[in-house]
Write an enzyme that holds these catalytic residues in place. Structure first.
Site, PDB file in Angstrom:
ATOM      1  N   SER A 145      33.248  40.752  43.706  1.00  0.00           N
ATOM      2  CA  SER A 145      33.842  40.893  42.377  1.00  0.00           C
ATOM      3  C   SER A 145      32.942  41.781  41.500  1.00  0.00           C
ATOM      4  O   SER A 145      32.641  42.912  41.885  1.00  0.00           O
ATOM      5  CB  SER A 145      34.072  39.513  41.763  1.00  0.00           C
ATOM      6  OG  SER A 145      34.879  39.588  40.624  1.00  0.00           O
ATOM      7  N   ASP A 204      45.284  40.988  44.448  1.00  0.00           N
ATOM      8  CA  ASP A 204      44.056  41.085  43.655  1.00  0.00           C
ATOM      9  C   ASP A 204      44.250  42.157  42.592  1.00  0.00           C
ATOM     10  O   ASP A 204      44.762  43.249  42.870  1.00  0.00           O
ATOM     11  CB  ASP A 204      42.879  41.450  44.571  1.00  0.00           C
ATOM     12  CG  ASP A 204      41.526  41.195  43.938  1.00  0.00           C
ATOM     13  OD1 ASP A 204      41.304  41.662  42.801  1.00  0.00           O
ATOM     14  OD2 ASP A 204      40.690  40.546  44.590  1.00  0.00           O
ATOM     15  N   HIS A 239      42.351  37.279  44.269  1.00  0.00           N
ATOM     16  CA  HIS A 239      40.928  37.396  43.986  1.00  0.00           C
ATOM     17  C   HIS A 239      40.219  36.066  44.254  1.00  0.00           C
ATOM     18  O   HIS A 239      40.596  35.030  43.709  1.00  0.00           O
ATOM     19  CB  HIS A 239      40.733  37.806  42.524  1.00  0.00           C
ATOM     20  CG  HIS A 239      39.366  38.336  42.222  1.00  0.00           C
ATOM     21  ND1 HIS A 239      38.938  39.567  42.657  1.00  0.00           N
ATOM     22  CD2 HIS A 239      38.331  37.802  41.541  1.00  0.00           C
ATOM     23  CE1 HIS A 239      37.706  39.776  42.240  1.00  0.00           C
ATOM     24  NE2 HIS A 239      37.308  38.709  41.562  1.00  0.00           N
TER      25      HIS A 239
END
Length: 308
Positions: free
Chosen positions: A152, A249, A279
């Site tokens: 991330s 995502d 995600h």
């Protein structure tokens, strides 16, 4: 709109909590904790010098007790949208990398936005990485086999770290492991993006994270590539990479674009796209085959890149 992967259907009940909500701050405290430290692994917290005139940097070092000298290492950066997180939040991941690959993992503790906007985090990352290279001999690390990675925002920081290290020319990582990386602030400004199926990291969170980190409006002119790696025009000369992301995502499009641009620039980049994955799916559904396959791909990429 892509449907959820069959193994991830339970995720449809996950509430959409924005990153600027107080609830985000307590999530790490309610997640399962890592089990007691096994005898086969040592963990050490060290403090190392920051860049010139900047604060010291914390590192958390994981090393198997039976690891050979001159072994590879992974410099790992946690996620959290640039605004939250600690190395301890990724404790299980760091331990697993170290034990399954028989390598040292060095996890970074960096300054967080908005109190510390860009370039604080990438400066901390570079100071930590440089220390690893400088102290590699005493730590039993092979300087030719040091990878950088993160998930991330941590993946985004790893990508900017690769740029920063390339431009400084002092140290050269061997590989980039970018797990659904946060690469492009301009995603915030898109009006053509169907985000109805996006989970965990939602558009409002993306706006908050990038605004906090940049200290200015996302999509503004003049944003440094050391803050948002996708802003870099020339990607040539960077270390080979692996990028993994799901079709649900928020970072899907920017990650695919970055992978394509790396390959076009002559930088080998393996791209893994997981249909119907959102995600952080691999952190929430660790035992599902789709998450285990995603993890196995990361391990395989590191094995190939570092000669394991």
């Amino acid at each position: 709109m892509t449907k959820l992967h069959p193994e991830l259907r339970a995720a449809r009940f996950i509430p959409k909590i924005p990153a600027d909500s107080w609830l985000i701050r307590v999530i790490p405290d309610i997640l399962p904790k890592a089990p007691p430290l096994p005898d086969t692994l040592t963990v050490e917290d060290v403090t190392v010098p920051g860049l010139e005139g900047e604060p010291d940097v914390g590192l958390r070092i994981y090393r198997p007790t039976a690891v050979a000298t001159k072994s590879p290492a992974l410099f790992w950066i946690h996620g959290g949208g640039f605004v939250s997180g600690t190395p301890e939040n990724d404790e299980s991941v760091s331990r697993a990398f170290a034990l399954e690959l028989g390598m040292t993992v060095v996890a970074l503790r960096y300054r967080l936005a908005p109190q510390h906007p860009s370039p604080a985090a990438v400066h901390d990352a570079y100071a930590g990485l440089r220390w690893v290279f400088e102290h590699a001999d005493e730590r039993g690390i092979d300087t030719e086999r040091i990878a950088i990675g993160g998930a991330s925002a941590g993946g985004g920081l790893a990508a900017t770290l690769a740029l920063f290290a390339h431009d400084r020319g002092e140290v050269r990582p061997a590989f980039q492991l970018l797990v659904y990386p946060m690469l492009d602030d301009r995603t915030v400004t898109r009006t053509d993006h169907d985000t109805r199926g996006v989970l965990i990291w939602i558009p409002r969170s993306n706006h908050y994270g990038w605004t906090s980190y940049l200290g200015t409006a996302p999509g503004s002119a003049g944003v440094s590539p050391y803050a948002a790696a996708a802003r870099r025009e020339d990607l040539s000369g960077l270390p080979p990479a692996w990028i993994g992301v799901g079709t649900l995502d928020l970072f899907h499009d920017e990650d695919l674009a970055y992978a394509r641009r790396l390959n076009d620039a002559g930088v080998p980049c393996e791209l893994v796209v997981v249909p119907g994955a959102f995600h952080g799916f691999d952190r929430l559904f660790t035992k599902k085959p789709v998450a285990q396959a995603f993890w196995a791909s990361q391990l395989g990429a590191l094995r190939g890149a570092l000669g394991l």
